[in-house]
Design an enzyme around this catalytic site. Structure first.
Site, PDB file in Angstrom:
ATOM      1  N   LYS A   1     -14.073 -60.318 -38.287  1.00 42.56           N
ATOM      2  CA  LYS A   1     -13.885 -60.507 -39.727  1.00 42.56           C
ATOM      3  C   LYS A   1     -15.227 -60.386 -40.434  1.00 42.56           C
ATOM      4  CE  LYS A   1     -10.074 -63.927 -39.646  1.00 42.56           C
ATOM      5  NZ  LYS A   1      -9.050 -63.233 -40.421  1.00 42.56           N
TER       6      LYS A   1
ATOM      7  N   ARG B   1      -0.099 -64.649 -33.791  1.00 33.33           N
ATOM      8  CA  ARG B   1       1.252 -64.323 -33.318  1.00 33.33           C
ATOM      9  C   ARG B   1       1.284 -64.178 -31.788  1.00 33.33           C
ATOM     10  NH1 ARG B   1       1.535 -59.200 -37.144  1.00 33.33           N
ATOM     11  NH2 ARG B   1       0.028 -60.534 -38.206  1.00 33.33           N
TER      12      ARG B   1
HETATM   13  N1  BES Z   1      -5.889 -66.406 -39.501  1.00 37.82           N
HETATM   14  C1  BES Z   1      -5.628 -65.134 -40.053  1.00 37.82           C
HETATM   15  C2  BES Z   1      -4.738 -65.182 -41.287  1.00 37.82           C
HETATM   16  C3  BES Z   1      -5.319 -65.802 -42.504  1.00 37.82           C
HETATM   17  C4  BES Z   1      -6.371 -65.209 -43.165  1.00 37.82           C
HETATM   18  C5  BES Z   1      -4.727 -66.928 -43.013  1.00 37.82           C
HETATM   19  C6  BES Z   1      -6.865 -65.780 -44.306  1.00 37.82           C
HETATM   20  C7  BES Z   1      -5.217 -67.478 -44.143  1.00 37.82           C
HETATM   21  C8  BES Z   1      -6.283 -66.925 -44.790  1.00 37.82           C
HETATM   22  C9  BES Z   1      -4.910 -64.252 -39.053  1.00 37.82           C
HETATM   23  O1  BES Z   1      -5.211 -64.462 -37.719  1.00 37.82           O
HETATM   24  C10 BES Z   1      -5.270 -62.847 -39.401  1.00 37.82           C
HETATM   25  O2  BES Z   1      -6.422 -62.550 -39.413  1.00 37.82           O
HETATM   26  N2  BES Z   1      -4.274 -62.041 -39.711  1.00 37.82           N
HETATM   27  C11 BES Z   1      -4.485 -60.706 -40.092  1.00 37.82           C
HETATM   28  C12 BES Z   1      -3.392 -59.877 -39.481  1.00 37.82           C
HETATM   29  C13 BES Z   1      -3.593 -58.390 -39.622  1.00 37.82           C
HETATM   30  C14 BES Z   1      -4.790 -57.966 -38.826  1.00 37.82           C
HETATM   31  C15 BES Z   1      -2.335 -57.705 -39.135  1.00 37.82           C
HETATM   32  C16 BES Z   1      -4.421 -60.614 -41.614  1.00 37.82           C
HETATM   33  O3  BES Z   1      -3.607 -61.306 -42.211  1.00 37.82           O
HETATM   34  O4  BES Z   1      -5.216 -59.880 -42.188  1.00 37.82           O
HETATM   35 ZN    ZN Z   2      -6.962 -63.456 -37.059  1.00 36.72          ZN
END
Ligand code: BES
Ligand code: ZN
Ligand code: ZN
Length: 460
Positions: free
Chosen positions: A239, A313
């Protein structure tokens, strides 16, 4: 930190709740109080406070504004701001609220007392409230305590809230309520067939684990599954800094189901509870799982990892598959799962998915009752194709990101095939701006709505 009501004593000041613009209520006050209110321009705005002194300069009573319908709709728990403004003392609320509004008002008062003071002392409100008559005070105190647990777990930085600390917190919770805890960790995850929990968590220095709490011996079976990603760097699909900054809260689903579990156990609900927390850190190291890897899940479904940042997930899938093997009456997952859910509904609302309409209806009612707003999104079957990559059964990160919260929910549902009813919450777990009863920081979402809905959902 006081999240309880004060005992009734002789030394209690009246706290008179006044609707905005209710001049008649002000006219009903003793003459000197009415004159004082007028002289000070007290209008009953939401959260407004006016202390009325007696002849001798001590407090005779206090007035607190409850705003009007529109102001209350715009600001949940708005009255709670009064608590922090009131001088030290014990107060008794005088009001003509409906039972539901009284409950929300009293809960807001308790939650306004929450402070995260583990690393620096915080000033706390000095005003106490005698439990208003006609309320189940113990129930409200149990709810506030569960919410405080959730907030503390989320607010604690990862250095002090890794998978090991989360396990400790769960053991402490279990000890307090006669629950049992089983943990499978590290290499044993592979032997016990939790390959995706292991794959996501193996790069971290603190071992990944699946924590399994059980409580209760009779009644319907309820299994709660919470995402316990103690920190989410994104893995090799790292990230950017701004997105990583808050990722200590990526165990918000775990924190929220643990808060709910505490409420259920403290209130001794007649059900059999199981809580499953896959606890990991999604870290970067030479042994990290990679984009393009294909994992074989506990359930046997293969998953192509198209983004290591869609890790929640994966760990949930193995926990859900385990939960599904004993087909509880109801299964509920809670997770800070997608950014897409935030884009859709912002930080305040908890989107949820339900396989049974009756559960969705019960949750909507519970949400209103508990001032814990939820919004249903669909398990939209036409999007199933979006999570099927071709060279594996499932894709953890469909390209394009359309309907990102829905495709994540559909992914999870593939692992719940035998349990009759499944509800999934895609929550935020964080309050970005301070508000009455909800300081900036970790916050439970959906737990109070669920607690309220459980009797209807499980026929308790
Ligand atoms: N933990 C994050 C989701 C998240 C991000 C929740 C910011 C709350 C605030 C999760 O693990 C994630 O990074 N999801 C990705 C999925 C994508 C790569 C398909 C997302 O939501 O960008
Ligand atoms: Zn993530
Ligand atoms: Zn995550």
């Amino acid at each position: 930190m006081t999240l309880t009501f004060a005992p009734d004593t002789d030394d209690v000041f009246p706290l008179i709740l006044i609707e905005k613009g209710d001049d008649a209520a002000i006219d009903l006050l003793p003459d000197h109080a009415a004159a004082w209110a007028t002289a000070n321009g007290f209008k009953g705005a939401l959260g407004e406070v006016l202390v009325v002194p007696g002849q001798d300069g001590t407090i005779a009573m206090a007035l607190a504004g409850n705003g009007d319908q529109a102001a209350r709709a715009r600001k949940r728990f708005g009255f709670a701001a009064a608590r922090t403004k009131l001088p030290s003392g014990t107060y008794r609320l005088e009001h003509n609220l409906s039972p539901k509004d009284l409950e929300e008002t009293a809960l807001g008062w308790l939650l306004e007392g929450y402070r995260f003071d583990r690393y620096a002392s915080q000033s706390t409100p000095q005003a106490q409230l005698v439990a208003p008559e006609g309320l189940d005070a113990q129930r409200l105190e149990a709810i506030a305590a569960g919410e405080a647990l959730t907030r503390d777990l989320i607010n604690t930085p990862t250095e002090d809230m890794g998978p090991d600390h989360l396990e400790d917190a769960i053991r402490t919770l279990a000890d307090g309520h006669g629950a049992s805890v089983d943990v499978v960790k590290d290499e044993a995850l592979l032997d016990a067939n939790f390959p995706m929990i292991h794959a996501v968590g193996r790069a971290a220095s603190r071992a990944p684990r699946l924590i399994d709490l059980r409580w209760g011996s009779a009644g319907p079976t309820l299994t709660l599954v919470g995402k316990g990603v103690c920190f989410d760097t994104g893995g090799l699909n790292l990230k950017p800094g701004a997105s990583m900054g808050l990722m200590k809260k990526d165990m918000g689903g775990a924190a929220t189901v643990l808060g709910l579990a505490q409420m259920i156990m403290a209130l001794d609900l007649p059900l059999r509870l199981r809580v499953l927390i896959p606890a990991v850190e999604n870290a970067v190291a030479g042994n990290a799982f990679r984009p393009g890897d294909i994992l074989t899940s506990r359930k046997g479904l293969t998953v192509e990892v198209n983004n290591t940042d869609a890790e929640g997930r994966l760990v949930l899938a193995d926990a859900l598959a385990l939960a599904d093997e004993e087909t509880p009456d109801l299964m509920i997952s809670m997770a800070t799962l997608t950014g897409a859910a935030r884009v859709a509904v912002g930080p305040d609302l908890s989107p949820f998915y339900a396989t049974a309409d009756g559960d969705a209806d019960a949750l909507r009612k519970g949400a209103r009752q508990a001032a814990d707003p939820v919004w249903e999104l669909p398990f939209w079957a036409p999007y199933e194709a979006m999570i099927e990559p071709g060279i594996a059964d499932l894709d953890n990160a469909p390209k394009g990101g359309f309907a990102g919260s829905i495709t994540a929910a559909l992914f999870l549902k593939r692992f719940v095939t035998d349990t009759p009813r499944y509800v999934h919450f895609d929550i935020y777990g964080w309050n970005p701006t301070a508000a009455p009863a909800r300081p900036k920081g970790g916050v439970g979402m959906g737990a109070r709505a669920l607690l309220e809905a459980l009797p209807e959902m499980l026929d308790l």
